[in-house]
Scaffold this active site. Structure first.
Site, PDB file in Angstrom:
ATOM      1  N   GLN A  79      -0.633  11.157  41.579  1.00 62.08           N
ATOM      2  CA  GLN A  79       0.017  12.048  40.608  1.00 62.08           C
ATOM      3  C   GLN A  79       0.422  11.338  39.308  1.00 62.08           C
ATOM      4  OE1 GLN A  79       3.155  14.061  42.723  1.00 62.08           O
ATOM      5  NE2 GLN A  79       1.752  15.648  43.438  1.00 62.08           N
ATOM      6  N   SER A 107       6.294   6.098 -11.165  1.00 59.26           N
ATOM      7  CA  SER A 107       5.184   6.996 -10.854  1.00 59.26           C
ATOM      8  C   SER A 107       4.548   7.622 -12.098  1.00 59.26           C
ATOM      9  CB  SER A 107       5.656   8.102  -9.905  1.00 59.26           C
ATOM     10  OG  SER A 107       6.665   8.866 -10.531  1.00 59.26           O
ATOM     11  N   GLY A 153       0.824  -1.214   0.000  1.00 62.47           N
ATOM     12  CA  GLY A 153       0.000   0.000   0.000  1.00 62.47           C
ATOM     13  C   GLY A 153       0.850   1.253   0.000  1.00 62.47           C
ATOM     14  N   GLU A 193      -3.820   5.134   5.069  1.00 64.54           N
ATOM     15  CA  GLU A 193      -3.647   6.502   4.527  1.00 64.54           C
ATOM     16  C   GLU A 193      -2.190   6.963   4.641  1.00 64.54           C
ATOM     17  OE1 GLU A 193      -6.275   7.259   3.093  1.00 64.54           O
ATOM     18  OE2 GLU A 193      -6.041   9.342   2.495  1.00 64.54           O
ATOM     19  N   GLY A 194      -1.281   5.983   4.476  1.00 68.73           N
ATOM     20  CA  GLY A 194       0.140   6.263   4.625  1.00 68.73           C
ATOM     21  C   GLY A 194       0.576   5.939   6.041  1.00 68.73           C
ATOM     22  N   THR A 198       1.262  19.568   1.759  1.00 73.47           N
ATOM     23  CA  THR A 198       1.804  18.206   1.844  1.00 73.47           C
ATOM     24  C   THR A 198       2.555  17.992   3.156  1.00 73.47           C
ATOM     25  OG1 THR A 198       1.994  18.206  -0.555  1.00 73.47           O
ATOM     26  CG2 THR A 198       3.205  16.503   0.611  1.00 73.47           C
ATOM     27  N   ILE A 230      -9.869  -2.321   0.449  1.00 73.10           N
ATOM     28  CA  ILE A 230     -10.601  -1.228  -0.183  1.00 73.10           C
ATOM     29  C   ILE A 230     -11.881  -0.942   0.629  1.00 73.10           C
ATOM     30  CG2 ILE A 230     -11.647  -0.372  -2.316  1.00 73.10           C
ATOM     31  CD1 ILE A 230      -8.487  -0.884  -2.322  1.00 73.10           C
TER      32      ILE A 230
END
Ligand code: CS8
Length: 373
Positions: free
Chosen positions: A273, A172, A126, A357-358, A307, A152
């Site tokens: 605490q 790519s 992925g 999603e990364g 980004t 998916i």
């Protein structure tokens, strides 16, 4: 910081979540059933498909509005929140890169209640989008798709899928994007996969075996697929960061309430605490994750490249919610390990936020690259 319209939308989502999602979350986790009734109500209230432009029947809102609503839904149950908001990933690819004809074809259908899937991930991986293997071969006025996808979201219910496939050489620059309608011969969708958390959000395998579609269903130009995928992530990572913020907020809420009532050694555990420190840290990282998320969304809403900010938000939200969920279980002690209390579900639900999603590792890679630009 938020304007009146944003506050009202946030409040609408908060009230809806408290009334409709919170009471059903545990049962949906057990049955793994898609939350159809919740989906229908959220749609009717105008909480879904927020980013679809008004020209196609949507609300025409931005990424910040989407994160505000998503956070609230995910506070109730991130499985529900994710499965309700994931349309926006497929929608964004079409909103920003589709032709006018494609927009008119599919966007009003989403607004009317149909679901769509974003099909990038493959069994081979992925993270490496540039390495995906599904092929789309041009044949006259058609493309013929062969290959498979996995994980998916909503694929078993989707009316159409936005599919990434290879049309050219490796790397790519050889990828393209297609709209594939449910029922197209050669398209087969598997049963939902069983998983640790977010169990009411279906995720399926998808198979293409000589699946023929008209070339008019290609989104953008041939070879633009990688850019379209990255662009979609710039829009969607703030939303997925908001998934984490919602779960994180719930971790704090549950832990604070428990720590104020649970007594040990003659006092509520919040007076110890070491427990108080966990809550202090949980609330501080929550605010930081929320602000990073809003900022990443705000930047893209204002036409600025986000980004770096989107990856920072996704990374921080995912890592901090996992830490918060781990501490929530710790604060609840043995009860935190019991399915009778809500925090074990938060812990299970949180884990995949570091993966989808990364992954967190991919976000670090993107951040480091962006720093060198
Ligand atoms: O492959 C990239 C990446 O981001 N990988 C992660 C993919 C990912 O997020 N997968 C998740 C699958 S989808 C999912 O999980 C949905 S489920 C969600 C929730 C479900 C709820 C129920 C990468 C690793 C960062 C990139 O790797 P490389 O292959 O090394 O490519 P690069 O060399 O970096 O880039 C190639 C060219 O593209 C340009 N680029 C890269 N990023 C961008 C952005 N905008 C515009 N352009 C971009 N963001 C880059 O500049 C390169 O351009 P050249 O001109 O070729 O030099």
């Amino acid at each position: 910081m938020l304007n009146e319209e944003e506050r009202q939308l946030q409040q609408l989502a908060r009230t809806f979540t408290q009334r409709e999602i919170v009471p059903q979350a545990a049962e949906l986790d057990r049955t793994k059933a898609f939350p159809q009734a919740i989906y229908d109500q959220a749609l009717a209230l105008g909480l879904l498909n927020l980013t679809v432009p008004e020209a196609y029947g949507g609300a025409g809102l931005g990424c910040l509005a989407l994160t505000l609503v998503t956070e609230e839904l995910c506070r109730g149950c991130v499985g529900v929140g994710a499965t309700l908001s994931i349309n926006s990933l497929a929608a964004d690819a079409i909103i920003y890169h589709g032709s006018e004809e494609q927009k008119r074809w599919v966007l009003p259908r989403l607004v009317a209640g149909e679901l769509a899937s974003y099909a990038a991930t493959e069994p081979g991986g992925g993270s490496d989008v540039a390495g995906l293997q599904t092929r789309a071969v041009r044949d006259g006025d058609d493309y013929v798709l062969s290959g498979s996808k996995t994980w998916i979201s909503n694929a078993n219910l989707a009316s159409f899928l936005v599919v990434f496939a290879r049309t050219g050489a490796g790397g790519s620059r050889g990828l393209s994007v297609f709209i594939v309608e449910r029922g197209t011969p050669g398209l087969r969708i598997g049963e939902p996969l069983d998983k640790l958390g977010q169990r009411c959000a279906p995720t399926c395998e998808v198979f293409f075996d000589g699946c023929r579609i008209p070339a008019s269903q290609r989104v953008g130009e041939e070879g633009q697929g990688f850019r379209i995928a990255m662009d979609a992530f710039d829009h969607s990572r703030p939303m997925v960061a908001a998934f984490g913020v919602g779960v994180h907020a719930r971790c704090l809420e549950e832990s604070l309430a428990y720590a104020q009532t649970r007594q040990t050694m003659g006092q509520p555990i919040i007076r110890h605490q070491l427990i108080a420190a966990k809550l202090a840290e949980m609330s501080t990282s929550l605010e930081a994750a929320r602000l990073l998320t809003y900022r990443a969304a705000w930047l893209i809403d204002h036409g600025q490249r986000n980004t770096l900010a989107a990856s920072q938000a996704k990374l921080f939200a995912a890592e901090s919610v996992m830490a918060a969920a781990t501490e929530a279980v710790q604060i609840f002690g043995g009860m935190g390990y019991s399915t009778e209390y809500p925090v074990e579900k938060l812990f299970r639900d949180a884990k995949v936020l570091q993966i989808y999603e990364g992954t967190s590792e991919i976000q670090k890679l993107v951040i480091a690259r962006e720093l060198q630009r």
